[in-house]
Each structure stands twice: as C-alpha cells, then as structure tokens.
Design a protein around this motif. Sequence first.
Motif, mmCIF file in Angstrom:
data_model
loop_
_atom_site.group_PDB
_atom_site.id
_atom_site.type_symbol
_atom_site.label_atom_id
_atom_site.label_comp_id
_atom_site.label_asym_id
_atom_site.label_seq_id
_atom_site.Cartn_x
_atom_site.Cartn_y
_atom_site.Cartn_z
ATOM 1 N N GLY A 137 0.814 -1.207 0.000
ATOM 2 C CA GLY A 137 0.000 0.000 0.000
ATOM 3 C C GLY A 137 0.850 1.260 0.000
ATOM 4 O O GLY A 137 0.566 2.228 -0.728
ATOM 5 N N THR A 138 1.908 1.267 0.795
ATOM 6 C CA THR A 138 2.823 2.414 0.834
ATOM 7 C C THR A 138 3.512 2.613 -0.511
ATOM 8 O O THR A 138 3.626 3.734 -1.015
ATOM 9 C CB THR A 138 3.880 2.217 1.934
ATOM 10 N N TYR A 139 3.953 1.504 -1.089
ATOM 11 C CA TYR A 139 4.631 1.554 -2.387
ATOM 12 C C TYR A 139 3.701 2.097 -3.472
ATOM 13 O O TYR A 139 4.089 2.970 -4.261
ATOM 14 C CB TYR A 139 5.111 0.144 -2.740
ATOM 15 N N GLU A 140 2.452 1.621 -3.486
ATOM 16 C CA GLU A 140 1.509 2.077 -4.507
ATOM 17 C C GLU A 140 1.192 3.564 -4.333
ATOM 18 O O GLU A 140 1.074 4.303 -5.313
ATOM 19 C CB GLU A 140 0.226 1.253 -4.452
ATOM 20 N N TYR A 141 1.055 4.003 -3.088
ATOM 21 C CA TYR A 141 0.792 5.419 -2.825
ATOM 22 C C TYR A 141 1.951 6.272 -3.354
ATOM 23 O O TYR A 141 1.723 7.290 -4.020
ATOM 24 C CB TYR A 141 0.607 5.656 -1.326
ATOM 25 N N LEU A 142 3.177 5.866 -3.051
ATOM 26 C CA LEU A 142 4.340 6.639 -3.486
ATOM 27 C C LEU A 142 4.468 6.650 -5.007
ATOM 28 O O LEU A 142 4.866 7.663 -5.596
ATOM 29 C CB LEU A 142 5.608 6.075 -2.852
ATOM 30 N N CYS A 143 4.127 5.532 -5.656
ATOM 31 C CA CYS A 143 4.166 5.487 -7.125
ATOM 32 C C CYS A 143 3.173 6.484 -7.711
ATOM 33 O O CYS A 143 3.497 7.231 -8.646
ATOM 34 C CB CYS A 143 3.843 4.081 -7.620
ATOM 35 N N SER A 144 1.949 6.516 -7.166
ATOM 36 C CA SER A 144 0.934 7.447 -7.653
ATOM 37 C C SER A 144 1.363 8.893 -7.422
ATOM 38 O O SER A 144 1.236 9.749 -8.310
ATOM 39 C CB SER A 144 -0.394 7.168 -6.949
ATOM 40 N N TRP A 145 1.894 9.157 -6.237
ATOM 41 C CA TRP A 145 2.353 10.505 -5.919
ATOM 42 C C TRP A 145 3.490 10.921 -6.846
ATOM 43 O O TRP A 145 3.526 12.054 -7.341
ATOM 44 C CB TRP A 145 2.806 10.567 -4.466
ATOM 45 N N GLY A 146 4.436 10.027 -7.089
ATOM 46 C CA GLY A 146 5.558 10.332 -7.964
ATOM 47 C C GLY A 146 5.121 10.623 -9.384
ATOM 48 O O GLY A 146 5.647 11.543 -10.037
ATOM 49 N N GLN A 147 4.148 9.858 -9.900
ATOM 50 C CA GLN A 147 3.647 10.106 -11.245
ATOM 51 C C GLN A 147 3.006 11.484 -11.344
ATOM 52 O O GLN A 147 3.188 12.199 -12.340
ATOM 53 C CB GLN A 147 2.628 9.022 -11.621
ATOM 54 N N GLU A 148 2.283 11.858 -10.295
ATOM 55 C CA GLU A 148 1.620 13.167 -10.315
ATOM 56 C C GLU A 148 2.636 14.294 -10.252
ATOM 57 O O GLU A 148 2.497 15.318 -10.938
ATOM 58 C CB GLU A 148 0.634 13.262 -9.155
ATOM 59 N N VAL A 149 3.676 14.128 -9.436
ATOM 60 C CA VAL A 149 4.702 15.164 -9.321
ATOM 61 C C VAL A 149 5.490 15.307 -10.625
ATOM 62 O O VAL A 149 5.763 16.422 -11.089
ATOM 63 C CB VAL A 149 5.663 14.842 -8.153
ATOM 64 N N LEU A 150 5.860 14.172 -11.224
ATOM 65 C CA LEU A 150 6.712 14.202 -12.409
ATOM 66 C C LEU A 150 5.954 14.556 -13.681
ATOM 67 O O LEU A 150 6.464 15.292 -14.532
ATOM 68 C CB LEU A 150 7.395 12.842 -12.586
ATOM 69 N N PHE A 151 4.726 14.017 -13.833
ATOM 70 C CA PHE A 151 4.018 14.152 -15.101
ATOM 71 C C PHE A 151 2.665 14.842 -14.976
ATOM 72 O O PHE A 151 1.978 15.017 -15.993
ATOM 73 C CB PHE A 151 3.814 12.770 -15.741
ATOM 74 N N GLY A 152 2.277 15.213 -13.759
ATOM 75 C CA GLY A 152 0.990 15.867 -13.582
ATOM 76 C C GLY A 152 -0.165 14.974 -13.956
ATOM 77 O O GLY A 152 -1.220 15.447 -14.408
ATOM 78 N N ALA A 153 0.003 13.656 -13.765
ATOM 79 C CA ALA A 153 -1.023 12.708 -14.214
ATOM 80 C C ALA A 153 -1.098 11.513 -13.270
ATOM 81 O O ALA A 153 -0.189 11.270 -12.472
ATOM 82 C CB ALA A 153 -0.706 12.233 -15.631
ATOM 83 N N ARG A 154 -2.202 10.795 -13.381
ATOM 84 C CA ARG A 154 -2.384 9.557 -12.631
ATOM 85 C C ARG A 154 -2.731 8.428 -13.594
ATOM 86 O O ARG A 154 -3.469 8.621 -14.549
ATOM 87 C CB ARG A 154 -3.514 9.688 -11.610
ATOM 88 N N PHE A 155 -2.184 7.251 -13.298
ATOM 89 C CA PHE A 155 -2.503 6.067 -14.090
ATOM 90 C C PHE A 155 -3.639 5.277 -13.463
ATOM 91 O O PHE A 155 -4.180 4.378 -14.079
ATOM 92 C CB PHE A 155 -1.268 5.174 -14.233
ATOM 93 N N TRP A 156 -4.001 5.574 -12.204
ATOM 94 C CA TRP A 156 -5.135 4.915 -11.551
ATOM 95 C C TRP A 156 -5.709 5.874 -10.516
ATOM 96 O O TRP A 156 -5.049 6.806 -10.066
ATOM 97 C CB TRP A 156 -4.716 3.597 -10.899
ATOM 98 N N ASN A 157 -6.974 5.636 -10.170
ATOM 99 C CA ASN A 157 -7.653 6.466 -9.178
ATOM 100 C C ASN A 157 -8.679 5.601 -8.449
ATOM 101 O O ASN A 157 -9.598 5.065 -9.062
ATOM 102 C CB ASN A 157 -8.341 7.653 -9.862
ATOM 103 N N TYR A 158 -8.514 5.452 -7.139
ATOM 104 C CA TYR A 158 -9.398 4.600 -6.345
ATOM 105 C C TYR A 158 -10.409 5.411 -5.535
ATOM 106 O O TYR A 158 -10.963 4.919 -4.548
ATOM 107 C CB TYR A 158 -8.562 3.760 -5.362
ATOM 108 N N SER A 159 -10.684 6.619 -5.977
ATOM 109 C CA SER A 159 -11.589 7.483 -5.215
ATOM 110 C C SER A 159 -12.985 6.890 -5.079
ATOM 111 O O SER A 159 -13.711 7.214 -4.133
ATOM 112 C CB SER A 159 -11.679 8.865 -5.881
ATOM 113 N N HIS A 160 -13.375 6.022 -6.011
ATOM 114 C CA HIS A 160 -14.718 5.435 -5.977
ATOM 115 C C HIS A 160 -14.787 4.185 -5.105
ATOM 116 O O HIS A 160 -15.866 3.617 -4.930
ATOM 117 C CB HIS A 160 -15.148 5.081 -7.400
ATOM 118 N N ILE A 161 -13.655 3.755 -4.547
ATOM 119 C CA ILE A 161 -13.610 2.545 -3.733
ATOM 120 C C ILE A 161 -13.514 2.938 -2.260
ATOM 121 O O ILE A 161 -12.736 3.830 -1.912
ATOM 122 C CB ILE A 161 -12.414 1.659 -4.131
#
Length: 242
Positions: free
Chosen positions: A106-130
């Motif tokens: 869970g920590t690893y996935e969070y950091l991957c998502s955060w890193g993608q947003e910082v570097l590319f301003g984008a997300r490859f997944w979004n779990y807001s509906h879960i």
Amino acid sequence: MTAIGSLPRHRGRGRPAVEEPACSFARGMNYYKLFWVFFLCSFLGAVVETIFMFLTRGEIQDRSSVIYGPFSLVWGMGAVLFTLCFHRLAGRRDLLIFIGGTVLGGTYEYLCSWGQEVLFGARFWNYSHIPFNINGRVCLLYAMFWGVAAVVWIKDLYPRLCALIGRIPRRAGVPLTWMLTLFMLFDILISAAALSRWEARQMGAPPANAVEEALDRHFPDERLYRDFSTLTFVGEGGRAGP
C-alpha cells in the motif's frame, strides 16, 4: 498456493530452499537475479492486468507503463521490493507476510501514484470510488491484494522463477542481461520524456528545442492516448480522446 511443507527446505533452517545451479550467473541475491525478476514480472504484470480488464470490463486496454513493449514498471519494481524485503521470511507464517505485504504494498503504490503526479501531472489509476481509500492513490482492498501477492510470491512464485532463471546458460545470460538493461533504460527514459512533453502540450507549451520537436513528431497525442489509455491529467477532471 503451494503449501510450505511441500517445498524443499534448508536443513535446520525451516525455510523453503531456492534450487539454483552452482554455476548460475544469477545465483544468490545479485544484480542479475533482481534484473530478471524485474523484467519478467514487468512483462507478466502487464499481461495479467490486460487479461483482468478484459474479463472484468470486457475491454482490451494497454496496461503497459512504457512505450515499447508490454511492461508494467509498478509490478516489476514491486516484485523486486518484495523479494528484497521478504525472501528471508519464506519459512514464516503466511499471516506475517500478508500483513507486511499489505503495509509495504500500500505504501509503495501510494508513493508510485504521488511520484507520477509530481513528475508528469497525471495519474494512471484512481481509487476514489472505492471505500477506504487514501487520496484515491491506494485503498484497503488493493492493499490487501498486495498482501496476498506477497505470500504467493515468496512461498511459491519466487522459488519457481529462480529455478527458471537458473536454467539460462551463463554464456548467454550475462550479455543478455546487459542488453536488456540498456533496452529497458532507453524505454523508461524515452517514455518519461514523451509523457513530460505530453503534459506540456496539455498546457499549450510549444516545443522549445529540437528534442521537443522530435518528441511531438514521433509521440503525438493520438499515439500516447492509445498507449496510456488509463492516464488522466490531474486537474482536468478527465481528458478528451484523440
């Protein structure tokens, strides 16, 4: 899942043995071993995700995180992380590995998502509906999937993969490892550059030099929309198709 008692053990250590030929170029925990874990799991991860999306949604999506080849870097790096952190716990209780895998995954996935947003301003997944999600980057359900994956990986899949890697002849394995290393480095760097330029185009920034002109020419929006079909630029509330 293979029962721990059915696997060969190191005498007196109470832990499943990884069968590796003495002459293997990837014997032990070295770069060669970790690279092949990364490479093979990146490939298998992209294939598994593609099949999963087809079976659950009836859609054929490109689940790769790079431009050339079906490779999911999140899966590949996750497998390396689990190997380094848990390979010595193979003889311990499944519950311990499950809890560790849930927290670490869970920590690893969070950091991957955060890193993608910082570097590319984008997300490859979004779990807001879960339910039970944290900023849409990770949720309890998928964190628990990481926990299950950690148990299956350490108790069953990793020993099998080690045996498979050990069958690669040293004469071929060493140069092949370095050739694939260079390929993956190129693939990651060109993909990162194309994504960064894609983000800039979304903000209306014209190419500033010959490199950016080449990126616009070879990796236009239409191609990247196809190659990264699940990517969403942050702040757009979704993105239009090509």
